[in-house]
Enzyme design. Structure first.
Site, PDB file in Angstrom:
ATOM      1  N   LYS A   1       0.859  -1.185   0.000  1.00  0.00           N
ATOM      2  CA  LYS A   1       0.000   0.000   0.000  1.00  0.00           C
ATOM      3  C   LYS A   1       0.894   1.234   0.000  1.00  0.00           C
ATOM      4  O   LYS A   1       2.035   1.199   0.474  1.00  0.00           O
ATOM      5  CB  LYS A   1      -0.908   0.044   1.225  1.00  0.00           C
TER       6      LYS A   1
ATOM      7  N   THR B   1       1.723   5.873   4.658  1.00  0.00           N
ATOM      8  CA  THR B   1       2.940   5.091   4.710  1.00  0.00           C
ATOM      9  C   THR B   1       2.991   4.122   3.563  1.00  0.00           C
ATOM     10  O   THR B   1       1.985   3.835   2.931  1.00  0.00           O
ATOM     11  CB  THR B   1       2.961   4.259   6.000  1.00  0.00           C
TER      12      THR B   1
ATOM     13  N   GLU C   1       0.662  10.482  -5.761  1.00  0.00           N
ATOM     14  CA  GLU C   1      -0.371  11.511  -5.677  1.00  0.00           C
ATOM     15  C   GLU C   1      -0.325  12.434  -6.894  1.00  0.00           C
ATOM     16  O   GLU C   1       0.682  13.108  -7.128  1.00  0.00           O
ATOM     17  CB  GLU C   1      -0.175  12.320  -4.401  1.00  0.00           C
TER      18      GLU C   1
ATOM     19  N   ASN D   1      -3.106  17.547  -1.485  1.00  0.00           N
ATOM     20  CA  ASN D   1      -2.398  17.869  -0.247  1.00  0.00           C
ATOM     21  C   ASN D   1      -2.673  19.242   0.336  1.00  0.00           C
ATOM     22  O   ASN D   1      -2.312  19.504   1.476  1.00  0.00           O
ATOM     23  CB  ASN D   1      -0.888  17.719  -0.472  1.00  0.00           C
TER      24      ASN D   1
ATOM     25  N   SER E   1      -7.626  18.751   7.102  1.00  0.00           N
ATOM     26  CA  SER E   1      -7.659  17.421   7.721  1.00  0.00           C
ATOM     27  C   SER E   1      -8.794  17.385   8.722  1.00  0.00           C
ATOM     28  O   SER E   1      -9.286  18.403   9.173  1.00  0.00           O
ATOM     29  CB  SER E   1      -6.351  17.136   8.416  1.00  0.00           C
TER      30      SER E   1
END
Lengths: 408, 408
Positions: B182, B193, B280, B403, B408
């Site tokens: 992943k 991660t 990304e 990003n 968040s």
């Protein structure tokens, strides 16, 4: 592509004349544009010279020859070419620089090594010798110009002109320092550069001028980053004409040496920060203060790891106090650090202390701080007394647009 | 934010069963979502274990404890938690991991050190012990699942499931290797991660398995970069159950050891490249081949300097064969290089040779190569025989959007 003026721009300061420095500009037309692109600074005899240069292994001829001149410590003139970096051009690039130093040296009756040359712009194309020769002739024959005109002429994709000025008392003598700079990242489509020049009328021995400039460099130019990419041509030169008439500075033991150093560092810091303020796509100016490190050098490297992290920079762009990304950047720096003594603050508000999120952490004031265009990040490593401050900008869609959305 | 599937995605391969490996998943609900987020792999007794971990100083408890387990070389189970990285959580984070290893060890009648745990997701929040306990119980009681189901359960913001498989002959015995992974960068808003796991039925001594994994890691996982940011939790583990019944491999002198190493490296390379393909915002997959370096390590560092350069990555995104930026990145790598022996090619077409632009360089075929979604950059330093290949993706507006454009 026309670039809009950076929202973080600062007005060009009032700059006094510096005795022993005469500025002129000319149109060499290194590119298809109608603007001054060749700058000539004539310096008084016996002007002391110091310089710091890029550590990029693929540096330009101008950087190689500049290092040789700095080793001798004296300068009579500076020529800056904008629109062509002359980098990666082999022997033909070197011939072009030697032609310029020879032409100016003949005019001034000095050694070619006393003529400094910088070039900034497209890479891989030798500087055209005919344009350079005519440009230098035109500059030599022109009327003196202002500091702002000279600053505009050294710029390439800069969105505003950048200057700084300071004074210092050396004994009873007031000395002046003027600095100008260009740069806003490694700008597409060319290999752009950071070029900075500081002029002072102070009398300073070259070796001591170099000592001061190197020390200032460590705490100013070496503490900024826009996009982590190091140019092949970065150059900062300092010229001291001695026309102020002070007792010549030779070491930090001399009266006024500390004041001179402080003024020089002030000019360098302002110039360095102005480059960040013109960072490609920048919408926020970010100060990263690192304390509690093993050494000042270590603190600076941790600060640069944070300042270079695309994830930290995009978080700030999005107004997100993502301290986890700061933890990550500290950890990847490769410097001595301890997860369990690490503390992180935004705008003076601690988010994490000693390796744990702060209890009852209130994101409200932090979020408000991040709405502004000046963001402070403080990191305490908790293992020593080393400290440093690094300046950077956020990473936005503007950076991608400038660098990816059109062809060279 | 729902992420679209990467345009560079690859279908999940047909993965054979691996004797000695049983996979199960459960819903621990570490986040407010309705999906499996706890993965349990039960391994046969005496399964050999090897591992490579992040070098981030601020690493997670899982990484610390994983290193201790790898030192002992044996594993009976793997638990992967998705949605919470448990990083930067101090003693409470450690307690949560110890609860999991204890719970599984009791079930299997093994030592807690034979139970490996990985966690990925938000940072700074201790893994909730109640959810972990119930999740582990649910997994232990559940039916076995497929490789793709397990791969989906370890993912966080991955846009597709990533697996690779290979076989090798050890003497007369065919052994199977399956790998799952992943990761797609350090994804906002969490500390994401890269977690990778390779399972084989081959019989391999732990020390030799570690030697093979470390060697493969140097040429695969250590050769990819999406955004230059190193996670606090990166982990790759290899498990060898020994159920294939081959003569146990103990060194490269054993028959079949080279074939096993080649198959392991093939799986690792494919997994590593799949992470880049899910980078990304990625729109192009970039291979950077560096030759003529002083050593293989030096070549890899030069390749990473190119692969990490935002200016090179934005140029590729814009379809711009900007080899000047490659020169800059080579020069800033800090590795031995010589401007005057440097050569650069795109898609096999040389743009610069021995420090000079190629005469009559035709940008046409290069521009055509850059229109595709697989871009090859070749750099020859011309000073030695070291070589390496690094894989990265381009830097696009998508990266900024993922990003920076939401909180968040």
């Amino acid at each position: 592509m026309d670039l809009e003026i950076s929202p973080l721009a600062r007005p060009f300061p009032d700059m006094p004349a510096i005795d022993g420095v005469t500025l002129r500009v000319a149109r060499a037309r290194y590119k298809e544009w109608d603007r001054a692109d060749l700058t000539y600074a004539e310096l008084a005899e016996d002007t002391a010279l110091a310089g710091v240069f890029t550590r990029n292994v693929c540096c330009s001829t101008e950087v190689e020859m500049g290092r040789e001149s700095v080793a001798k410590g004296r300068a009579r003139a500076l020529i800056v070419n904008a629109g062509n970096s002359n980098a990666f051009t082999g022997y033909r690039g070197r011939e072009a620089v030697e032609q310029i130093t020879g032409q100016v040296a003949e005019e001034l009756g000095c050694s070619p090594e006393e003529v400094l040359v910088s070039s900034t712009g497209v890479i891989g194309v030798p500087l055209p010798q005919d344009k350079a020769r005519e440009g230098v002739s035109a500059a030599l024959a022109s009327e003196p110009c202002t500091w702002e005109e000279a600053t505009a002429a050294i710029g390439t994709t800069d969105t505003f002109t950048k200057g700084a000025t300071a004074t210092a008392m050396i004994g009873e003598t007031k000395v002046m320092l003027n600095g100008i700079i260009k740069g806003s990242g490694m700008i597409a489509p060319d290999m752009a550069t950071m070029l900075g020049y500081i002029f002072t009328d102070a009398a300073v021995e070259p070796a001591f001028l170099q000592e001061c400039l190197s020390a200032a460099n460590t705490r100013t130019y070496s503490c900024i980053t826009v996009d982590s990419d190091t140019s092949t041509s970065d150059t900062v030169l300092a010229f001291a004409t001695g026309k102020a008439g002070n007792a010549t500075l030779t070491s930090f033991g001399d009266p006024g040496a500390d004041a001179f150093m402080a003024a020089l560092e002030e000019v360098c810091r302002e110039l360095a920060q102005l480059v960040v303020r013109d960072g490609e796509g920048a919408s926020k100016f970010i100060s990263v203060s690192v304390s509690g490190a093993e050494s000042n050098d270590s603190a600076r490297r941790v600060g640069l790891a944070i300042g270079n992290s695309p994830l930290v920079k995009t978080a700030i762009a999005g107004g997100d106090a993502n301290w986890g990304r700061v933890v990550m950047a500290v950890g990847k720096a490769g410097e001595p650090a301890d997860r369990d003594t690490l503390s992180i603050a935004f705008g003076g508000h601690w988010a994490a202390k000693n390796g744990l999120p702060v209890k009852d952490y209130d994101e409200g004031p932090v979020a408000k701080h991040l709405e502004g265009d000046e963001v402070d990040i403080a990191v305490d490593l908790g293992i020593g007394t080393g400290h440093a401050t690094v300046w950077t900008c956020d990473l936005t869609h503007g950076y991608i647009s400038i660098n990816a959305d059109y062809r060279s």
